[in-house]
Scaffold this active site. Sequence first.
Site, short mmCIF file in Angstrom:
data_model
loop_
_atom_site.label_atom_id
_atom_site.label_comp_id
_atom_site.label_asym_id
_atom_site.label_seq_id
_atom_site.Cartn_x
_atom_site.Cartn_y
_atom_site.Cartn_z
N ASP A 91 0.82 -1.21 0.00
CA ASP A 91 0.00 0.00 0.00
C ASP A 91 0.86 1.26 0.00
O ASP A 91 0.54 2.25 -0.67
CB ASP A 91 -0.88 -0.02 1.26
CG ASP A 91 -2.24 0.62 1.03
OD1 ASP A 91 -2.55 0.94 -0.12
OD2 ASP A 91 -2.98 0.79 2.02
N LYS A 177 -10.12 8.23 10.52
CA LYS A 177 -10.06 8.25 9.05
C LYS A 177 -8.60 8.17 8.61
O LYS A 177 -7.82 9.09 8.81
CB LYS A 177 -10.67 9.53 8.47
CG LYS A 177 -10.87 9.36 6.95
CD LYS A 177 -11.00 10.66 6.20
CE LYS A 177 -9.70 11.27 5.79
NZ LYS A 177 -8.92 10.49 4.80
N LEU A 181 -4.65 7.24 0.59
CA LEU A 181 -3.59 6.52 -0.12
C LEU A 181 -3.25 5.19 0.56
O LEU A 181 -2.68 4.31 -0.07
CB LEU A 181 -2.32 7.39 -0.19
CG LEU A 181 -2.47 8.68 -1.00
CD1 LEU A 181 -1.17 9.49 -0.96
CD2 LEU A 181 -2.84 8.38 -2.44
N GLY A 230 -0.80 15.48 9.62
CA GLY A 230 -0.75 15.68 8.17
C GLY A 230 -0.01 16.97 7.85
O GLY A 230 0.83 17.42 8.63
N SER A 231 -0.37 17.57 6.74
CA SER A 231 0.37 18.74 6.26
C SER A 231 -0.09 20.03 6.96
O SER A 231 -1.19 20.07 7.53
CB SER A 231 0.16 18.88 4.76
OG SER A 231 -1.21 19.09 4.50
N GLY A 235 -3.77 21.04 8.26
CA GLY A 235 -3.82 21.30 9.70
C GLY A 235 -4.47 22.64 10.01
O GLY A 235 -5.23 22.78 10.97
N SER A 236 -4.18 23.61 9.16
CA SER A 236 -4.75 24.92 9.36
C SER A 236 -6.28 24.88 9.18
O SER A 236 -7.03 25.48 9.95
CB SER A 236 -4.08 25.88 8.35
OG SER A 236 -4.66 27.11 8.40
N LYS A 237 -6.74 24.10 8.18
CA LYS A 237 -8.20 23.94 7.99
C LYS A 237 -8.83 23.24 9.19
O LYS A 237 -9.94 23.58 9.61
CB LYS A 237 -8.48 23.06 6.76
CG LYS A 237 -8.31 23.77 5.43
CD LYS A 237 -8.80 22.83 4.32
CE LYS A 237 -8.18 23.23 3.01
NZ LYS A 237 -8.23 22.20 1.98
N GLU A 252 -0.23 17.43 14.52
CA GLU A 252 1.15 17.00 14.26
C GLU A 252 1.40 17.26 12.78
O GLU A 252 0.84 16.57 11.92
CB GLU A 252 1.30 15.50 14.55
CG GLU A 252 1.02 15.12 15.99
CD GLU A 252 2.06 15.61 16.97
OE1 GLU A 252 3.15 16.05 16.52
OE2 GLU A 252 1.79 15.60 18.17
N CYS A 286 7.88 13.02 8.75
CA CYS A 286 7.66 14.42 9.15
C CYS A 286 8.88 15.00 9.82
O CYS A 286 9.18 16.18 9.67
CB CYS A 286 6.46 14.50 10.08
SG CYS A 286 6.58 13.32 11.43
N GLU A 385 9.11 21.67 3.04
CA GLU A 385 9.17 20.22 3.15
C GLU A 385 9.05 19.61 1.75
O GLU A 385 8.13 19.95 1.01
CB GLU A 385 7.99 19.79 4.02
CG GLU A 385 7.97 18.34 4.37
CD GLU A 385 6.84 18.03 5.34
OE1 GLU A 385 5.70 18.47 5.09
OE2 GLU A 385 7.08 17.34 6.33
P1 NAD Z 1 -2.49 15.75 4.15
O1 NAD Z 1 -2.62 16.96 5.01
O2 NAD Z 1 -2.66 15.87 2.71
O3 NAD Z 1 -3.53 14.64 4.62
C1 NAD Z 1 -3.58 14.16 5.94
C2 NAD Z 1 -4.96 13.61 6.22
O4 NAD Z 1 -5.89 14.69 6.16
C3 NAD Z 1 -5.45 12.57 5.22
O5 NAD Z 1 -6.16 11.57 5.89
C4 NAD Z 1 -6.37 13.38 4.32
O6 NAD Z 1 -7.37 12.61 3.72
C5 NAD Z 1 -6.98 14.34 5.33
N1 NAD Z 1 -7.55 15.56 4.75
C6 NAD Z 1 -7.21 16.21 3.62
N2 NAD Z 1 -8.00 17.28 3.43
C7 NAD Z 1 -8.85 17.33 4.48
C8 NAD Z 1 -9.90 18.21 4.87
N3 NAD Z 1 -10.25 19.26 4.13
N4 NAD Z 1 -10.55 17.96 6.01
C9 NAD Z 1 -10.21 16.91 6.78
N5 NAD Z 1 -9.25 16.03 6.47
C10 NAD Z 1 -8.56 16.24 5.32
O7 NAD Z 1 -1.07 15.13 4.51
P2 NAD Z 1 -0.42 13.80 3.90
O8 NAD Z 1 0.09 14.14 2.54
O9 NAD Z 1 -1.32 12.63 4.07
O10 NAD Z 1 0.81 13.57 4.90
C11 NAD Z 1 2.01 14.19 4.76
C12 NAD Z 1 2.14 15.31 5.75
O11 NAD Z 1 1.96 14.81 7.08
C13 NAD Z 1 3.52 15.90 5.75
O12 NAD Z 1 3.45 17.31 5.81
C14 NAD Z 1 4.15 15.37 7.03
O13 NAD Z 1 5.18 16.15 7.53
C15 NAD Z 1 2.99 15.27 7.94
N6 NAD Z 1 3.23 14.31 9.02
C16 NAD Z 1 3.46 14.78 10.29
C17 NAD Z 1 3.72 13.89 11.32
C18 NAD Z 1 4.00 14.39 12.73
O14 NAD Z 1 3.95 13.61 13.65
N7 NAD Z 1 4.26 15.67 12.92
C19 NAD Z 1 3.73 12.53 11.09
C20 NAD Z 1 3.49 12.07 9.79
C21 NAD Z 1 3.24 12.98 8.76
#
Ligand code: NAD
Length: 491
Positions: A91, A177, A181, A230-231, A235-237, A252, A286, A385
């Site tokens: 996966d 959730k 991917l 996530g990103s 995160g801001s949203k 995070e 991350c 990043e």
């Molecule tokens: P992403 O922000 O694109 O997605 C993260 C999650 O958010 C996914 O499940 C996605 O489906 C969901 N998402 C997307 N849009 C959304 C919305 N509008 N409302 C609610 N949920 C939504 O990030 P990604 O590409 O999956 O992951 C990579 C990022 O995660 C990198 O920036 C990385 O640094 C960060 N990360 C941080 C840590 C940490 O512990 N600090 C750990 C792993 C990854």
Amino acid sequence: MRTELYIDGQWVRPVQGKTFPTVNPATEEVIHAIPSATAEDVDRAVAAARRAFDGDGWPKLDARSRARYLRAIAAGIRKRLDELARLEVVDNGKPLAEARGDIEDSAGCFDYYAGLAEELAAAPAEEIMVSDDRFTSKAVREPLGVVGAIIPWNYPLLMAAWKVAPALAAGCTVVLKPSELTSLTALELGAIAAEAGLPAGVLNIVTGTGGEAGQAIIDHPLIDKLAFTGSVPTGSKVMAAAARDIKRVSLELGGKSPFVIFADADIEQAVEWIMFGIFWNQGQVCSATSRVLIEAPVYEQVMARLCEAARAISIGNGLDDGVLLGPLVSRGQYDKVLAAIEAARDAGATVAFGGKRPEGLDKGYYLEPTILTEVPADSAAWREEIFGPVVCARPFETEAEAVELANDSRYGLAAAVMSRDEARAERVAAAFRAGIVWINCSQPTFTEAPWGGYKQSGLGRELGRWGLENYLEIKQITSYASKEPWGWYLN
Ligand code: NAD
């Protein structure tokens, strides 16, 4: 492989019956149709989690009993370690040995929080000394409610464990959730929870896209807390959505973490830790130390050895023996990383090694380990990043300059320093503006230690006892203990 969502202890088809494909990044083949949850499914999952929280069940259960369920989940994960690790590889693309480590750590995380749940049961209230001896007061910690947990794709099961284990230990109920991917192992977690006898509604797993299932979770008025990894833009949203209902929120997020190497460091060890800091998990970490600062006298020597060692890394399908670098997770991520390398070149950086598809690997999202030098400090490659196996390196002259360059970032997740001089290493560690600092290494992560970022890298801490606090509310209970009337209005 599962074709249904796990809601209220049942496997159910998404209301709209939609699916989306998941792709093996090593072969570019579609391997499964994942159920795609929409707002209706999220609503059902939240209602189930709400019932499980508001009834007499999970949060009221003695924490020692909750610990037994967590240990049963840990055992269920371990029992299926090989199968889960292989699912993670097809996966996500990561090498099998890394995936095995992730699955073992996921089980360890459930065991660890089982232990903390037992501690919580043993010491539920803290006596508070208040300034008026007519009163007694105590603080108790209580589960904070229904948690909406949203996670990324780089450590699919492990990121789930980092949220689900402490939340359940605290007595919360969860709607999880995974990233669209990488949904496969998260769905298996549902099966493992069911086998462990976890009561219905305590853990609900909704696979789906961010725009539909994710958005429905962050907007849901009956969720008490959003736990997000996530990103930064997402995160801001999440934080903005949480603000509407004053939901609790922990974030995070990403990083662009520095690694400062002093000239007195052992060169072989420095090179190995630089590699571990950026090539492990294809650099999709991350906390990856993606900006390496090397003291000028040893810069050329370190770079030469780094390029030589990068050349020797075995690249291929994560299921093949001896592979240390697999494909990137998806076509989208692959294109993003290639574009970032191209932009770095345009900005004046030199590609000292890599930067392209490895020879002989025509299919799959493969990229050579990539080393960039002469990267301008104001370029995107140095500041943003990349989330791939791409390291930026530059020399420095003085400790003060290294610290200034290291801290010159909107991120503050991690930082690392390497030196044989302990006092200097401690001094630089103290000067870093980052939540995670490594001395003489980069990346080792322990469930017991706090994890999280300064600045735009996040809010709050996961793991350790801090991870449990994320899912607890604090209630003060103050008693009037005096026999005397209060005597304000009446006496
Ligand atoms: P992403 O922000 O694109 O997605 C993260 C999650 O958010 C996914 O499940 C996605 O489906 C969901 N998402 C997307 N849009 C959304 C919305 N509008 N409302 C609610 N949920 C939504 O990030 P990604 O590409 O999956 O992951 C990579 C990022 O995660 C990198 O920036 C990385 O640094 C960060 N990360 C941080 C840590 C940490 O512990 N600090 C750990 C792993 C990854």
